[in-house]
Each structure stands twice: as structure tokens, then as C-alpha cells.
Design a protein around this motif. Structure first.
Motif, mmCIF file in Angstrom:
data_model
loop_
_atom_site.group_PDB
_atom_site.id
_atom_site.type_symbol
_atom_site.label_atom_id
_atom_site.label_comp_id
_atom_site.label_asym_id
_atom_site.label_seq_id
_atom_site.Cartn_x
_atom_site.Cartn_y
_atom_site.Cartn_z
ATOM 1 N N UNK A 150 0.820 -1.214 0.000
ATOM 2 C CA UNK A 150 0.000 0.000 0.000
ATOM 3 C C UNK A 150 0.856 1.267 0.000
ATOM 4 N N UNK A 151 2.015 1.232 0.667
ATOM 5 C CA UNK A 151 2.847 2.430 0.746
ATOM 6 C C UNK A 151 3.752 2.615 -0.468
ATOM 7 N N UNK A 152 4.233 1.510 -1.034
ATOM 8 C CA UNK A 152 5.133 1.619 -2.182
ATOM 9 C C UNK A 152 4.355 1.647 -3.492
ATOM 10 N N UNK A 153 3.394 0.744 -3.629
ATOM 11 C CA UNK A 153 2.600 0.699 -4.866
ATOM 12 C C UNK A 153 1.495 1.749 -4.862
ATOM 13 N N UNK A 154 1.075 2.156 -3.662
ATOM 14 C CA UNK A 154 -0.021 3.117 -3.508
ATOM 15 C C UNK A 154 -1.305 2.610 -4.147
ATOM 16 N N UNK A 155 -1.532 1.339 -3.975
ATOM 17 C CA UNK A 155 -2.745 0.708 -4.471
ATOM 18 C C UNK A 155 -3.299 -0.202 -3.387
ATOM 19 N N UNK A 156 -4.537 -0.631 -3.578
ATOM 20 C CA UNK A 156 -5.161 -1.536 -2.623
ATOM 21 C C UNK A 156 -4.551 -2.920 -2.749
ATOM 22 N N UNK A 157 -4.223 -3.498 -1.614
ATOM 23 C CA UNK A 157 -3.635 -4.841 -1.581
ATOM 24 C C UNK A 157 -4.742 -5.875 -1.750
ATOM 25 N N UNK A 158 -4.408 -6.980 -2.420
ATOM 26 C CA UNK A 158 -5.399 -8.048 -2.560
ATOM 27 C C UNK A 158 -4.797 -9.361 -2.084
ATOM 28 N N UNK A 159 -5.651 -10.268 -1.629
ATOM 29 C CA UNK A 159 -5.204 -11.533 -1.054
ATOM 30 C C UNK A 159 -4.373 -12.333 -2.047
ATOM 31 N N UNK A 160 -3.449 -13.132 -1.500
ATOM 32 C CA UNK A 160 -2.588 -14.016 -2.295
ATOM 33 C C UNK A 160 -1.685 -13.234 -3.251
ATOM 34 N N UNK A 161 -1.396 -11.992 -2.901
ATOM 35 C CA UNK A 161 -0.516 -11.179 -3.745
ATOM 36 C C UNK A 161 0.936 -11.478 -3.356
ATOM 37 N N UNK A 162 1.674 -12.145 -4.240
ATOM 38 C CA UNK A 162 3.067 -12.480 -3.929
ATOM 39 C C UNK A 162 4.052 -11.476 -4.525
ATOM 40 N N UNK A 163 3.542 -10.354 -5.030
ATOM 41 C CA UNK A 163 4.385 -9.361 -5.678
ATOM 42 C C UNK A 163 5.450 -8.821 -4.730
#
Length: 231
Positions: free
Chosen positions: A185-198
């Protein structure tokens, strides 16, 4: 300042459509239809972001991404017809900042491009303004907030904008454990979604680079919680 974007896809129709979408948003564009042509264009002109198709004859998008990453930290968005998680992870491991599956929604493509450019260039400006050009030093590592660069014993670390963002976040709050969701959320500035391995993939890349240059992965995993850099 108009941002210039390189589109690399062997399908000329898709490359042309992407170009239309981007130009409608005010971006300058360049096109290449294979890896060799793309590298030549990057050597001739300055680009702020590249969109690479994975499946291309000869040099595919993954190999092209690796070559770009040898000396260019600009954000890279990869496109692929493959939807499996391992393909996405492989794309991110080669140095891509983001990954989209074909066929894609043009509006989502534009949103991803804007997010990457904002994260890379706006964050750099905001950080310089807020922190007054301060540097963070951790052993042999020096992080320059103004130039958005890092060095190990005076030698530049070749980090992507995403890797630098993660490093700066953790180094600025040494000892604090950040959950993957918080980092995203702080680096991508987007909403996090489950199972996100990014986040996991980018941290793995960052650790490898740090270990290679300073002999220390630096970023600790707090199992079941998140990641930190000790103070």
C-alpha cells in the motif's frame, strides 16, 4: 513534462492499439517489434517506462527485461497471454515492476502505467522535498533520498524503482516490522489483494542484490508477520 513510453510487441496491431491509448492520455511513445530493435531504440532515446510483451520470437520479453535491467532502472510493465502464477513470478524475478495478462482492459493498462510513473517519478520529487536531501547510511550502504539512488561503498546499486521504494521504506523505519500489505500500500499506492506475492518477489530480488554488493541481505523476515531492517 511529457513521459515517453516504449512499446515492445511483435504483434503490430496490439502495439498500435496500445500506442493510441497512450497518446490519447498525452504520452509520447516509441515502438519496437522485437528485442533487438527495442535495445537499439533505448540506446538512441530516453524513455521513462517500457511495456514488454513476453512472447516474442528470438529474444523474448523476459530476456529483454534482463538486458534492460543491466543498466536501466526505469519501470517495466510486462504483458503476457499466460495467466499462471509462476509466469507472473518469473516476469517479476527478471526485474519487471508490474505484470498484466492479455487480453487486457485498456483502461486498466492506462491505470497501471500512470501508477508506475507516479510511483517512480512523483515519489522521488516528494521524498526530496520532504526530507531535504538527507541520506540514510547502514554500514556500507548509502541511500540518497534526493537522487533516489543507493550505493555500496561508493558503487551504485542498480535497483528498480520498486526495489528502491521498498528499501527506502524499511530503512527509514529501522526496527519496525512491515506486513506485506503495508509495504504494497505504501510503495505501490494501491489496494492490496489476497494471495498477492508481488512484494515477496521484489524483496527476494532486492535481498539478492544487497547480498551480492554488501555481503548482507539486510532485510529480515519476521515469520508470519512481515519484513524489517534492524536498527
Amino acid at each position: 513534462m511529457n513521459r515517453r513510453i516504449l512499446i515492445v510487441d511483435d504483434d503490430k496491431e496490439i502495439a498500435g492499439l496500445i500506442e493510441i491509448y497512450l497518446r490519447n492520455e498525452g504520452y509520447d511513445t516509441g515502438k519496437a517489434h522485437n528485442g533487438k530493435e527495442a535495445l537499439a531504440k533505448l540506446g538512441e532515446d530516453d524513455f521513462h517506462l517500457a511495456i514488454l510483451d513476453v512472447m516474442m520470437p528470438g529474444m523474448d520479453g523476459l530476456e529483454l527485461c534482463r538486458k534492460i535491467r543491466e543498466d536501466n532502472p526505469m519501470p517495466i510493465l510486462m504483458l503476457s497471454a499466460k495467466a499462471e502464477d509462476m509466469d507472473k513470478i518469473l516476469g517479476l524475478m527478471t526485474g519487471a515492476d508490474d505484470y498484466m495478462i492479455k487480453p487486457f482492459n485498456p483502461l486498466e493498462l492506462i491505470a497501471r502505467v500512470k501508477a508506475l510513473l507516479r510511483r517512480t517519478y512523483q515519489l522521488q520529487t516528494e521524498t526530496a522535498s520532504r526530507d531535504g536531501g538527507d541520506k540514510i547510511r547502514i554500514g556500507a550502504l548509502t541511500i540518497d533520498k534526493t537522487t533516489h539512488t543507493a550505493e555500496a561503498d561508493g558503487k551504485p546499486l542498480h535497483l528498480t524503482s520498486t526495489e528502491f521504494g521498498i528499501l527506502l521504506l524499511l530503512a527509514s523505519h529501522r526496527g519496525r516490522v512491515f506486513k506485506a500489505e503495508e509495504i504494497f500500500q505504501q510503495v505501490w499506492r494501491e489496494k492490496y489483494f489476497d494471495s498477492n506475492n508481488t512484494v515477496m518477489v521484489h524483496i527476494s530480488n532486492l535481498r539478492d542484490k544487497l547480498e551480492h554488493e554488501i555481503g548482507d541481505k539486510l532485510i529480515a523476515t519476521v515469520w508470519g508477520v512481515g519484513y524489517k531492517i534492524d536498527g
